[in-house]
Write an enzyme that holds these catalytic residues in place. Structure first.
Site, PDB file in Angstrom:
ATOM      1  N   HIS A 350       1.244  -1.329   0.190  1.00  0.00           N
ATOM      2  CA  HIS A 350      -0.060   0.116  -0.127  1.00  0.00           C
ATOM      3  C   HIS A 350       0.901   1.421   0.001  1.00  0.00           C
ATOM      4  O   HIS A 350       1.284   1.195   0.584  1.00  0.00           O
ATOM      5  CB  HIS A 350      -0.641  -0.074   1.467  1.00  0.00           C
ATOM      6  N   PHE A 409      -7.538   8.019   4.424  1.00  0.00           N
ATOM      7  CA  PHE A 409      -7.595   8.210   5.474  1.00  0.00           C
ATOM      8  C   PHE A 409      -8.221  10.426   5.712  1.00  0.00           C
ATOM      9  O   PHE A 409      -8.525  10.303   4.820  1.00  0.00           O
ATOM     10  CB  PHE A 409      -6.095   8.767   6.912  1.00  0.00           C
TER      11      PHE A 409
END
Length: 426
Positions: A350, A409
């Site tokens: 990621h 996020f």
């Protein structure tokens, strides 16, 4: 702006610098082989940390054509972006020097900017953290570039001679999708004819690892790095940090056809939403991601049954995997159960803001070769993740329309639909 009212935007060049292999060809070979590029961190000594694994790029800036001045001036993330943009430009076959530079733009995504440069320079000016009052005279002359992420777009613009719109998009882990979506809109509205768009990230540094350790988002499976990233698997316990870059040449479709360009895909639909809920948490119903998917499909004028493959965010955290599984069911209905899904994070980790563009590259290549990359390390699916996640082995399948999604996020949820430009009469 809907695609119905703007110019058609197509991908004519792809560049990838990712873990596991040099360039786009090596990247695609890794994915179709189902191999993983996750390993113990080598960029610094990771033993003090809870999570000690990552997906690193074997990157030699000098061997990739960067000169000593460029290497000194640019953070690793900027270096990755420039090298990757040059590959994309060459792949497109565009003679950039013959174009009006004011009609060429750049959009680069990044979540955390020049993390490695800032980390290293802080250690230098603070004498390893021993001095509270730092001495800036010990810093590199180009420290300002590290502190301003817009330098990434400036470096790429310089590399290709672009003098049109230039921006950095920073929307957490959806940055790579949003940068391409934004660039598409710039071309549709007529502000540019060509956009160099993509994302870059080089976050594998002590400060980043420490931050994700603190919230226990990354995996502690240090004894088996090659199998540490396990999206949708019942035994998953966090994501594996990665790095890399992917950059595209986007053009007005009519211009691309006139010059006989090879077209990988049309950027047919894009949408982004925010859940306005929690900085790191996700609602289990996947409502906001589902809405982004629905809007992107409407813009692309495709139905759920038209989607041939879904390139998932698939980070390998329980809340994310269940969240997007719910989003697929909510947005695609019964078609979700018939549509192959996979997560390439199982192989390349990621890479935060860059991964959306890296996944778009995988999506375009899946269309190019009619092969769906697998989800590696998926042996025991989570019962709550009950879709077809293409476990372990790549699959040959006619692939004309691909959905790629991201979750970041801050509550960001984005979706891009890539499609063959000739799939319908415009």
């Amino acid at each position: 702006m809907s695609a119905a009212y703007g110019r058609q935007v197509v991908v004519t060049g792809i560049g990838v610098t990712a873990p596991g292999g040099p360039g786009t060809k090596g990247f695609w070979q890794l994915l179709t082989d189902g191999r993983t590029a996750t390993r113990r961190i080598s960029l610094f000594e990771p033993s003090p940390f809870r999570s000690q694994v990552a997906a690193e790029v074997d990157f030699d800036a000098e061997a990739c054509g960067l000169g000593p001045q460029e290497i000194r001036r640019m953070d690793r993330a900027a270096q990755l972006a420039v090298v990757t943009a040059r590959e994309a430009a060459a792949d497109s076959g565009l003679a950039f020097h013959t174009l009006d530079p004011g009609r060429i733009g750049v959009t680069i995504g990044s979540a955390v900017g020049a993390t490695m440069g800032l980390d290293e320079e802080y250690r230098t000016v603070s004498d390893g953290g021993r001095r509270e009052l730092v001495d800036h005279e010990y810093a590199v002359p180009h420290l300002y570039n590290y502190m301003v992420p817009s330098s990434f777009a400036a470096e790429v613009a310089r590399a290709v001679g672009a003098e049109g719109p230039a921006a950095v998009v920073s929307t957490g882990c959806t940055s790579g999708l949003d940068a391409v979506g934004y660039a598409t809109e710039v071309i549709r509205e007529g502000a540019a004819d060509v956009m160099i768009a993509g994302a870059t990230e080089a976050p594998i540094s002590p400060i980043t690892v420490a931050c994700f350790d603190a919230i226990k988002a990354t995996t502690p499976r240090n004894d088996d790095p090659a199998h540490a990233s396990r999206p949708f698997d019942a035994s998953r316990n966090g994501f594996v940090l990665g790095e890399g870059a992917a950059v595209f040449v986007l053009e007005d479709g009519e211009s691309a056809r006139r010059r006989g360009a090879h077209v990988y895909a049309e950027v047919a639909g894009y949408a982004t939403r925010s859940n306005a809920f929690h900085m790191t948490g996700l609602r289990p119903d996947g409502k906001e991601m589902a809405e982004a998917i629905r809007v992107a499909m409407a813009e692309a004028r495709v139905n759920p049954e038209d989607i041939d493959y879904i390139n998932a965010h698939g980070s390998g955290t329980k809340q994310n995997d269940r969240h997007e599984t719910a989003a697929f069911k909510l947005s695609l209905g019964e078609a979700a159960y018939r549509t192959p899904v996979s997560s390439i994070k199982s192989m390349v980790g990621h890479s935060l803001g860059a991964v959306g563009s890296i996944e778009l590259a995988a999506s375009a290549l899946a269309m190019e070769h009619h092969v769906i990359p697998p989800t590696a390390n998926l042996h025991t699916p989570d019962p709550e993740c009950d879709l077809d996640y293409t476990p372990l082995t790549a699959r040959e399948r006619r692939t004309d329309t691909v959905l790629s999604v991201g979750s970041g996020f801050g509550g960001f949820q984005s979706a891009v639909v890539l499609a063959r430009p000739d799939r319908r009469k415009r």
